[in-house]
Design a protein around this motif. Sequence first.
Motif, PDB file in Angstrom:
ATOM      1  N   VAL A  40       1.272  -1.133  -0.123  1.00 17.41           N
ATOM      2  CA  VAL A  40      -0.283  -0.513  -0.135  1.00 17.41           C
ATOM      3  C   VAL A  40       0.738   1.197  -0.165  1.00 17.41           C
ATOM      4  N   ASP A  41       1.952   1.322   0.820  1.00 16.32           N
ATOM      5  CA  ASP A  41       2.894   2.824   1.010  1.00 16.32           C
ATOM      6  C   ASP A  41       3.290   2.858  -0.597  1.00 16.32           C
ATOM      7  N   VAL A  42       3.761   1.881  -1.650  1.00 18.01           N
ATOM      8  CA  VAL A  42       4.541   2.660  -2.429  1.00 18.01           C
ATOM      9  C   VAL A  42       3.386   2.507  -3.434  1.00 18.01           C
ATOM     10  N   LEU A  43       2.293   2.635  -3.656  1.00 18.91           N
ATOM     11  CA  LEU A  43       0.817   2.876  -4.567  1.00 18.91           C
ATOM     12  C   LEU A  43       0.870   4.734  -3.612  1.00 18.91           C
ATOM     13  N   ARG A  48      -0.163   9.914  -3.634  1.00 22.12           N
ATOM     14  CA  ARG A  48      -0.173  11.009  -3.271  1.00 22.12           C
ATOM     15  C   ARG A  48       0.608  12.006  -4.203  1.00 22.12           C
ATOM     16  N   GLY A  49       1.800  11.214  -4.392  1.00 17.32           N
ATOM     17  CA  GLY A  49       2.580  13.228  -5.506  1.00 17.32           C
ATOM     18  C   GLY A  49       1.782  13.259  -6.616  1.00 17.32           C
ATOM     19  N   ALA A  50       1.239  12.809  -6.916  1.00 21.32           N
ATOM     20  CA  ALA A  50       0.411  13.414  -7.896  1.00 21.32           C
ATOM     21  C   ALA A  50      -0.993  14.165  -7.520  1.00 21.32           C
ATOM     22  N   MET A  75      -2.228   0.366 -12.789  1.00 18.19           N
ATOM     23  CA  MET A  75      -3.889   1.672 -12.494  1.00 18.19           C
ATOM     24  C   MET A  75      -3.091   2.480 -11.637  1.00 18.19           C
ATOM     25  N   ALA A  76      -2.664   2.321 -10.505  1.00 14.38           N
ATOM     26  CA  ALA A  76      -1.772   3.522  -9.919  1.00 14.38           C
ATOM     27  C   ALA A  76      -0.907   4.505 -11.183  1.00 14.38           C
ATOM     28  N   ALA A  77      -0.144   4.332 -12.050  1.00 11.06           N
ATOM     29  CA  ALA A  77       0.051   5.016 -12.909  1.00 11.06           C
ATOM     30  C   ALA A  77      -1.113   6.015 -13.860  1.00 11.06           C
ATOM     31  N   ARG A  78      -1.652   5.294 -14.425  1.00 13.80           N
ATOM     32  CA  ARG A  78      -3.173   5.694 -14.532  1.00 13.80           C
ATOM     33  C   ARG A  78      -3.477   6.754 -13.700  1.00 13.80           C
ATOM     34  N   VAL A  88     -10.418   3.628 -13.563  1.00 16.60           N
ATOM     35  CA  VAL A  88      -9.189   2.420 -13.309  1.00 16.60           C
ATOM     36  C   VAL A  88      -9.035   1.930 -12.453  1.00 16.60           C
ATOM     37  N   VAL A  89     -10.666   1.848 -11.837  1.00 15.01           N
ATOM     38  CA  VAL A  89     -11.626  -0.218 -10.607  1.00 15.01           C
ATOM     39  C   VAL A  89     -12.344  -0.301 -11.731  1.00 15.01           C
TER      40      VAL A  89
END
Length: 293
Positions: A40-43, A48-50, A75-78, A88-89
């Motif tokens: 979860v932390d990676v996503l 959050r960066g976006a 999906m996170a990138a999109r 996305v989901v």
Amino acid sequence: MPPRSPASSSSPASSSPPPRPSRSSPVGSTPAPASLLPSVDVLVAVLRGAGCVFAEDEAELILGAARTPDEAAAMAARRAAGLPLEHVVGWAEFHGLRITVEPGVFVPRRRTEFLVDQALAAVPHARVVVDLCCGSGAVGAALAVSLGQVELHAADIDAAAVSCARRNIAEHGGHAYAGDLFAALPGQLRGRIDILAANVPYVPTGEVPLLPAEARDHEPLTALDGGGDGLDVLRRVAAEAPRWLAPGGCLLVETSERQAPAAVEAFTRSGLTVRLAEDEELYAHVVVGTRVR
């Protein structure tokens, strides 16, 4: 159909929460075991960066939908690139349901749940329901679930929307058609419709460029642009609706506070008995017109 707003689902820089788990699910892919997916932390860091305000919640939804680690990352990138979370989901929450939402299809707004509630209050024993300008078919599906056994029809001018709506209303025995407003409907519906829910586009043409990028870039213009003052499609629907409504049947259309007086006037000119319903919390305005004879 409305622009995205605080009463709608979230955007990367929005303060609105993402969809919540709900009682029925769309189609389904089988999520990968949690041990195989990114943390979860990676996503969360990517989202959050976006600028995603609800990055933690959105990361959990993405992990729940992803089938492989690569898919979760993609999906996170999109999402970080600005795609609506629902695209996305693959689903949106609406009136307690999970509604399948395919790429390029209008995302149902939370405020439109108020239109559903008004329809149920106006014609609680409706048997023939039409979802016009249906998008994903969310309104029709929600009405069918609440009403029980109904004859359900949905129509939209956008082929991708019709395909998506067909999936969402299939379990309710619904039929979806492609075409321009009433021209898409079977003629046998004339004079028989109890609930005619028309979630028409109502953004004035000059204001479309001001919409959030999620709507402007990822939803069909036909679902947003309502013409010069935003009421072109509403007037067409109001003018023709009395010929399609059953006696006692209702036309319900969502509009904005600013446009409500002109929308009420259009309903009145068509011979419908009109009332305006409002919900301050959702900032929702629904014009309800009844055929009295």
